[in-house]
Design a protein around this motif. Structure first.
Motif, PDB file in Angstrom:
ATOM      1  N   ASP A  45      -7.035   9.411   6.188  1.00 16.82           N
ATOM      2  CA  ASP A  45      -7.118  10.267   5.003  1.00 16.82           C
ATOM      3  C   ASP A  45      -6.721   9.529   3.731  1.00 16.82           C
ATOM      4  OD1 ASP A  45      -8.134  12.351   6.395  1.00 16.82           O
ATOM      5  OD2 ASP A  45      -6.271  13.458   6.577  1.00 16.82           O
ATOM      6  N   TYR A  46      -7.673   8.821   3.158  1.00 16.89           N
ATOM      7  CA  TYR A  46      -7.437   8.062   1.923  1.00 16.89           C
ATOM      8  C   TYR A  46      -7.673   8.963   0.714  1.00 16.89           C
ATOM      9  CZ  TYR A  46      -7.255   3.855   4.772  1.00 16.89           C
ATOM     10  OH  TYR A  46      -6.883   2.893   5.690  1.00 16.89           O
ATOM     11  N   GLY A  47      -6.588   9.504   0.180  1.00 18.56           N
ATOM     12  CA  GLY A  47      -6.670  10.362  -0.989  1.00 18.56           C
ATOM     13  C   GLY A  47      -6.063   9.673  -2.196  1.00 18.56           C
ATOM     14  N   PRO A  48      -4.906  10.145  -2.656  1.00 22.47           N
ATOM     15  CA  PRO A  48      -4.278   9.525  -3.839  1.00 22.47           C
ATOM     16  C   PRO A  48      -3.448   8.296  -3.478  1.00 22.47           C
ATOM     17  CG  PRO A  48      -3.009  11.415  -3.141  1.00 22.47           C
ATOM     18  CD  PRO A  48      -4.224  11.376  -2.249  1.00 22.47           C
ATOM     19  N   TYR A  49      -4.097   7.309  -2.878  1.00 16.22           N
ATOM     20  CA  TYR A  49      -3.410   6.078  -2.500  1.00 16.22           C
ATOM     21  C   TYR A  49      -3.368   5.098  -3.677  1.00 16.22           C
ATOM     22  CZ  TYR A  49      -8.050   3.909  -2.225  1.00 16.22           C
ATOM     23  OH  TYR A  49      -9.299   3.433  -2.528  1.00 16.22           O
ATOM     24  N   GLY A  50      -2.649   4.020  -3.490  1.00 18.38           N
ATOM     25  CA  GLY A  50      -2.653   2.954  -4.495  1.00 18.38           C
ATOM     26  C   GLY A  50      -1.903   1.746  -3.980  1.00 18.38           C
ATOM     27  N   TRP A  51      -2.158   0.603  -4.602  1.00 21.39           N
ATOM     28  CA  TRP A  51      -1.391  -0.603  -4.315  1.00 21.39           C
ATOM     29  C   TRP A  51      -0.390  -0.814  -5.427  1.00 21.39           C
ATOM     30  CZ3 TRP A  51      -5.832  -0.637  -1.408  1.00 21.39           C
ATOM     31  CH2 TRP A  51      -5.727  -1.214  -0.139  1.00 21.39           C
ATOM     32  N   LEU A  52       0.787  -1.280  -5.054  1.00 25.83           N
ATOM     33  CA  LEU A  52       1.773  -1.587  -6.076  1.00 25.83           C
ATOM     34  C   LEU A  52       1.195  -2.580  -7.067  1.00 25.83           C
ATOM     35  CD1 LEU A  52       5.205  -2.061  -4.247  1.00 25.83           C
ATOM     36  CD2 LEU A  52       4.302  -0.033  -5.362  1.00 25.83           C
ATOM     37  N   GLU A  53       1.333  -2.277  -8.325  1.00 29.10           N
ATOM     38  CA  GLU A  53       1.060  -3.270  -9.368  1.00 29.10           C
ATOM     39  C   GLU A  53       2.416  -3.930  -9.630  1.00 29.10           C
ATOM     40  OE1 GLU A  53      -1.969  -3.875 -10.258  1.00 29.10           O
ATOM     41  OE2 GLU A  53      -3.122  -2.047  -9.912  1.00 29.10           O
ATOM     42  N   GLY A  54       3.276  -3.256 -10.410  1.00 27.41           N
ATOM     43  CA  GLY A  54       4.651  -3.720 -10.516  1.00 27.41           C
ATOM     44  C   GLY A  54       5.388  -3.385  -9.225  1.00 27.41           C
ATOM     45  N   TYR A  55       6.235  -4.315  -8.750  1.00 24.18           N
ATOM     46  CA  TYR A  55       6.977  -4.078  -7.509  1.00 24.18           C
ATOM     47  C   TYR A  55       8.040  -3.028  -7.783  1.00 24.18           C
ATOM     48  CZ  TYR A  55       9.359  -5.063  -3.115  1.00 24.18           C
ATOM     49  OH  TYR A  55       9.909  -4.954  -1.855  1.00 24.18           O
ATOM     50  N   PHE A 112       0.836  -1.203   0.000  1.00 22.72           N
ATOM     51  CA  PHE A 112       0.000   0.000   0.000  1.00 22.72           C
ATOM     52  C   PHE A 112       0.867   1.248   0.000  1.00 22.72           C
ATOM     53  CE2 PHE A 112      -2.076   3.416   2.442  1.00 22.72           C
ATOM     54  CZ  PHE A 112      -3.243   3.590   1.707  1.00 22.72           C
ATOM     55  N   VAL A 113       0.495   2.218  -0.839  1.00 24.63           N
ATOM     56  CA  VAL A 113       1.201   3.495  -0.892  1.00 24.63           C
ATOM     57  C   VAL A 113       0.196   4.593  -0.553  1.00 24.63           C
ATOM     58  CG1 VAL A 113       2.715   4.990  -2.237  1.00 24.63           C
ATOM     59  CG2 VAL A 113       2.619   2.546  -2.736  1.00 24.63           C
ATOM     60  N   HIS A 114       0.450   5.313   0.527  1.00 20.31           N
ATOM     61  CA  HIS A 114      -0.497   6.328   1.001  1.00 20.31           C
ATOM     62  C   HIS A 114      -0.599   7.497   0.042  1.00 20.31           C
ATOM     63  CE1 HIS A 114      -2.078   9.636   3.461  1.00 20.31           C
ATOM     64  NE2 HIS A 114      -2.629   8.698   4.229  1.00 20.31           N
ATOM     65  N   GLY A 115       0.532   7.966  -0.445  1.00 18.77           N
ATOM     66  CA  GLY A 115       0.530   9.016  -1.459  1.00 18.77           C
ATOM     67  C   GLY A 115       0.642  10.430  -0.945  1.00 18.77           C
ATOM     68  N   VAL A 116       0.229  10.683   0.310  1.00 17.77           N
ATOM     69  CA  VAL A 116       0.293  12.062   0.812  1.00 17.77           C
ATOM     70  C   VAL A 116       0.488  12.043   2.325  1.00 17.77           C
ATOM     71  CG1 VAL A 116      -2.241  12.265   0.879  1.00 17.77           C
ATOM     72  CG2 VAL A 116      -0.823  14.334   0.788  1.00 17.77           C
ATOM     73  N   MET A 117       1.705  11.652   2.733  1.00 21.94           N
ATOM     74  CA  MET A 117       2.027  11.461   4.153  1.00 21.94           C
ATOM     75  C   MET A 117       2.445  12.756   4.837  1.00 21.94           C
ATOM     76  SD  MET A 117       4.093   7.867   3.878  1.00 21.94           S
ATOM     77  CE  MET A 117       4.504   7.826   5.625  1.00 21.94           C
ATOM     78  N   ASN A 118       1.636  13.796   4.689  1.00 19.74           N
ATOM     79  CA  ASN A 118       1.893  15.039   5.403  1.00 19.74           C
ATOM     80  C   ASN A 118       1.628  14.826   6.890  1.00 19.74           C
ATOM     81  OD1 ASN A 118       2.401  16.323   2.922  1.00 19.74           O
ATOM     82  ND2 ASN A 118       0.238  16.823   2.663  1.00 19.74           N
ATOM     83  N   THR A 119       2.186  15.687   7.730  1.00 19.10           N
ATOM     84  CA  THR A 119       2.013  15.464   9.169  1.00 19.10           C
ATOM     85  C   THR A 119       0.564  15.627   9.609  1.00 19.10           C
ATOM     86  OG1 THR A 119       2.614  17.767   9.658  1.00 19.10           O
ATOM     87  CG2 THR A 119       4.377  16.126   9.774  1.00 19.10           C
ATOM     88  N   ASP A 120      -0.239  16.360   8.842  1.00 20.31           N
ATOM     89  CA  ASP A 120      -1.655  16.473   9.179  1.00 20.31           C
ATOM     90  C   ASP A 120      -2.424  15.220   8.765  1.00 20.31           C
ATOM     91  OD1 ASP A 120      -0.965  17.754   6.559  1.00 20.31           O
ATOM     92  OD2 ASP A 120      -3.144  17.710   6.316  1.00 20.31           O
ATOM     93  N   ASN A 121      -1.754  14.291   8.094  1.00 22.47           N
ATOM     94  CA  ASN A 121      -2.368  13.015   7.723  1.00 22.47           C
ATOM     95  C   ASN A 121      -1.779  11.856   8.524  1.00 22.47           C
ATOM     96  OD1 ASN A 121      -3.960  14.290   5.813  1.00 22.47           O
ATOM     97  ND2 ASN A 121      -2.528  13.916   4.137  1.00 22.47           N
ATOM     98  N   MET A 122      -1.190  12.168   9.670  1.00 23.18           N
ATOM     99  CA  MET A 122      -0.607  11.147  10.533  1.00 23.18           C
ATOM    100  C   MET A 122      -1.405  11.068  11.829  1.00 23.18           C
ATOM    101  SD  MET A 122       2.063   9.623   9.174  1.00 23.18           S
ATOM    102  CE  MET A 122       2.934   8.991  10.610  1.00 23.18           C
ATOM    103  N   SER A 123      -2.033   9.927  12.062  1.00 25.11           N
ATOM    104  CA  SER A 123      -2.860   9.728  13.251  1.00 25.11           C
ATOM    105  C   SER A 123      -2.006   9.555  14.503  1.00 25.11           C
ATOM    106  CB  SER A 123      -3.736   8.486  13.062  1.00 25.11           C
ATOM    107  OG  SER A 123      -4.230   8.008  14.288  1.00 25.11           O
ATOM    108  N   ILE A 124      -2.441  10.161  15.598  1.00 17.81           N
ATOM    109  CA  ILE A 124      -1.734  10.021  16.869  1.00 17.81           C
ATOM    110  C   ILE A 124      -1.932   8.617  17.447  1.00 17.81           C
ATOM    111  CG2 ILE A 124      -3.555  10.740  18.473  1.00 17.81           C
ATOM    112  CD1 ILE A 124       0.122  11.974  18.434  1.00 17.81           C
ATOM    113  N   LEU A 125      -2.847   7.846  16.854  1.00 18.13           N
ATOM    114  CA  LEU A 125      -3.097   6.471  17.296  1.00 18.13           C
ATOM    115  C   LEU A 125      -2.438   5.444  16.377  1.00 18.13           C
ATOM    116  CD1 LEU A 125      -6.884   6.711  18.272  1.00 18.13           C
ATOM    117  CD2 LEU A 125      -4.869   7.060  19.711  1.00 18.13           C
ATOM    118  N   GLY A 126      -1.653   5.895  15.412  1.00 16.72           N
ATOM    119  CA  GLY A 126      -1.007   4.956  14.502  1.00 16.72           C
ATOM    120  C   GLY A 126      -1.980   4.298  13.550  1.00 16.72           C
ATOM    121  N   LEU A 127      -3.009   5.036  13.132  1.00 11.18           N
ATOM    122  CA  LEU A 127      -3.996   4.522  12.188  1.00 11.18           C
ATOM    123  C   LEU A 127      -3.752   5.108  10.809  1.00 11.18           C
ATOM    124  CD1 LEU A 127      -7.223   5.101  14.342  1.00 11.18           C
ATOM    125  CD2 LEU A 127      -5.869   3.004  14.185  1.00 11.18           C
ATOM    126  N   THR A 128      -4.049   4.345   9.780  1.00  7.76           N
ATOM    127  CA  THR A 128      -4.035   4.901   8.429  1.00  7.76           C
ATOM    128  C   THR A 128      -5.206   5.858   8.333  1.00  7.76           C
ATOM    129  OG1 THR A 128      -3.298   2.724   7.684  1.00  7.76           O
ATOM    130  CG2 THR A 128      -3.880   4.333   5.996  1.00  7.76           C
TER     131      THR A 128
END
Length: 521
Positions: free
Chosen positions: A280-290, A262-278
């Motif tokens: 804000d699902y915005g421009p995310y994606g799963w690797l197709e090619g590794y 899984f690639v989050h795509g926008v790991m700004n500090t305002d998108n980081m949970s204080i509980l260690g949760l994923t």
């Protein structure tokens, strides 16, 4: 019919509020949130609802009524509640962005059920004081992506926020999807997101930027009281223990991301949970090619700050910013720096352990790091589907003449291109892998079972999400529901859904929504 929820609001009752109540854009100081009322949609209709989350918050499926639709579309405010938008700042793409806040999210209430706290938050329910130049709305496209991915990640075993429902607003919303000067109207939608808390790193950063240590302490103490009570009463030692635990949780989260591709795509500090949760699902994606260099975010295409391979390091950078935010309460840099150093060491151990589990390796061997490094190198020699490769690898056997290349052949986008030097690299690696497996105590069958419990067969590929979006845009939610149920059992074979265990089709390689996504996604 009144929704019978056990409302137990805390955030907006115990923390300081913005004294202004007008819904105007402004800089907010000395406050953790601003009161705001959701915008009433013109003609709301229910698209989908999660039975699991209905039960989790203390409702029954029979509660999905006109009242349910009214509340979770923003049409009606529940009695005894005062919706609000949270105030926070953040570093975006490495730069301090100042005040950000819930620009298109409105927290309805907190509920307690069976000993758990759930914050209910509408995304796309209208403007707030933090909307800046935006309208605070969301579209069906992005809402489906968030709704499906939240639930899919949970069933993959990844720490995440959840989703309760998705509703059409009945309104048209203008969006420039790729920020290329071609805006178009899309169907408006609202997702109800659910989490124990939506507090982010940025909630703490804003008060340091404002030199407001008093409110910072109030928020940290509140977070300890309700989300880390086992750490004890506030003190310098407890603040350090808090930072350490956030560090550990954040590491666990990102290792899970790497495990499933899984690639989050926008790991700004305002998108980081204080509980260690994923979150804000915005421009995310799963690797197709590794590919360690891949990012789904067009906004990040030039510098690739948030590419797959750097996600663990970005978490470290974000933790550094959180450490800076907590420093005024600790007033010592060294213990904070020690925790950051521990993260780096723990990352190496956790990453190797995770990769070994994907390979079915559980005994200790001094050469395992080399074996993993060599695999990652050869995986990137040619376009190789990550999900299919690791799932099929479980079929490799130590007995007989098991042909590794043939076993994982379906993972290659260009099987005919695996020849000469590339084929030799693969054959050499499989020989080493076979010898290493012989040192394991588990049998081939036992190993395959364990590998299949950490290597999913089904993930929410972007092209799948786009197919569901295209159908939903026509009013057809069958595929949305099919994916919702398929992704509840990502590690099971589900032969009736075999067609979704496949490489990205060629038509999706460069299609908007399948390979190109922006922060409006």
């Amino acid at each position: 019919m009144t929704l019978k929820l056990n409302i137990r609001d805390k955030f907006n009752k115990e923390l300081p509020a913005d004294p202004l109540v007008s819904n105007t854009r402004r800089q907010v100081r000395n406050a953790c949130f601003s009161y705001v009322t959701p915008r009433k949609p013109s003609n709301p209709s229910l698209v989908h609802v999660s039975p699991e989350m209905i039960n989790a918050i203390g409702l029954k499926e029979s509660s999905v009524s006109k009242e349910f639709l009214a509340v979770f579309s923003g049409s009606k405010v529940m009695k005894g509640t005062k919706p609000y938008a949270m105030c926070y700042g953040g570093h975006q793409f490495g730069n301090w962005a100042g005040q950000l806040g819930d620009g298109r999210a409105i927290n309805l209430a907190e509920v307690e059920h069976e000993g758990r706290n759930w914050a209910l938050q509408l995304k796309g329910a209208g403007e707030t004081p933090y909307s800046r130049t935006a309208d605070g709305l969301a579209v069906l496209r992005s809402s489906i992506r968030e709704y499906l991915c939240s639930e899919a990640m949970y069933h993959l075993g990844v720490p995440t926020t959840r989703a309760l429902s998705i509703v059409l607003s009945g309104d048209q919303v203008m969006r420039d999807m790729l920020y290329d000067g071609n805006p178009a109207y899309e169907k408006g939608a609202i997702v109800c997101r659910v989490a124990p808390s939506f507090i982010r790193f940025g909630n703490f950063e804003i008060f340091v930027a404002q030199q407001d240590v008093k409110t910072l302490k109030e928020l940290v103490d509140f977070t300890l009281k309700y989300h880390y009570p086992h750490l004890g009463k506030p003190s310098k030692e407890v603040y350090l223990a808090f930072f350490k635990e956030v560090s550990v949780k954040s590491l666990e989260m990102v290792i899970h991301w790497q495990r499933v591709g899984f690639v989050h795509g926008v790991m700004n500090t305002d998108n980081m949970s204080i509980l260690g949760l994923t979150i804000d699902y915005g421009p995310y994606g799963w690797l197709e090619g590794y590919d360690h260099g891949w990012t789904p975010n067009t906004t990040d295409s030039a510098h690739r700050r948030y590419r797959y391979g750097t996600q663990p390091q970005v978490v470290l950078w974000n933790l550094l910013k959180l450490a800076n935010a907590l420093y005024p309460l600790i007033e010592e840099a060294e213990p904070l720096q020690n925790i950051l150093s521990e993260y780096q060491e723990e990352l190496k151990v956790a990453y190797l352990k995770m990769m070994k589990s994907k390979l079915g390796l559980f005994e200790v061997d001094a050469n395992d790091q080399v074996l993993v490094d060599e695999l990652e190198a050869v995986l990137q020699q040619s376009e190789t589907d990550m999900t299919i490769f690791f799932r099929e690898l479980a079929k490799f056997r130590t007995e007989g003449n098991s042909n590794g290349l043939a076993i994982v052949g379906e993972a290659f986008y260009d099987p005919k291109g695996i020849k000469s030097e590339k084929a030799t690299l693969w054959e050499d690696w499989f020989l080493k892998y076979k010898e290493r497996l012989k040192k394991e105590l588990k049998s081939d069958v036992e190993r395959a079972v364990v590998m299949n419990s950490v290597n999913p067969k089904y993930v929410l590929r972007n092209y799948m999400a786009q197919l569901a979006i295209d159908d939903a845009d026509k009013g057809d939610y069958v595929l949305l529901d099919e994916f919702f149920n398929l992704l509840k059992k990502p590690y099971e074979e589900q032969p009736e859904h075999q067609k979704w265990f496949a490489k990205r089709p060629e038509w999706a390689r460069n299609k908007v929504g399948c390979s190109m996504l922006s922060c409006s996604s």
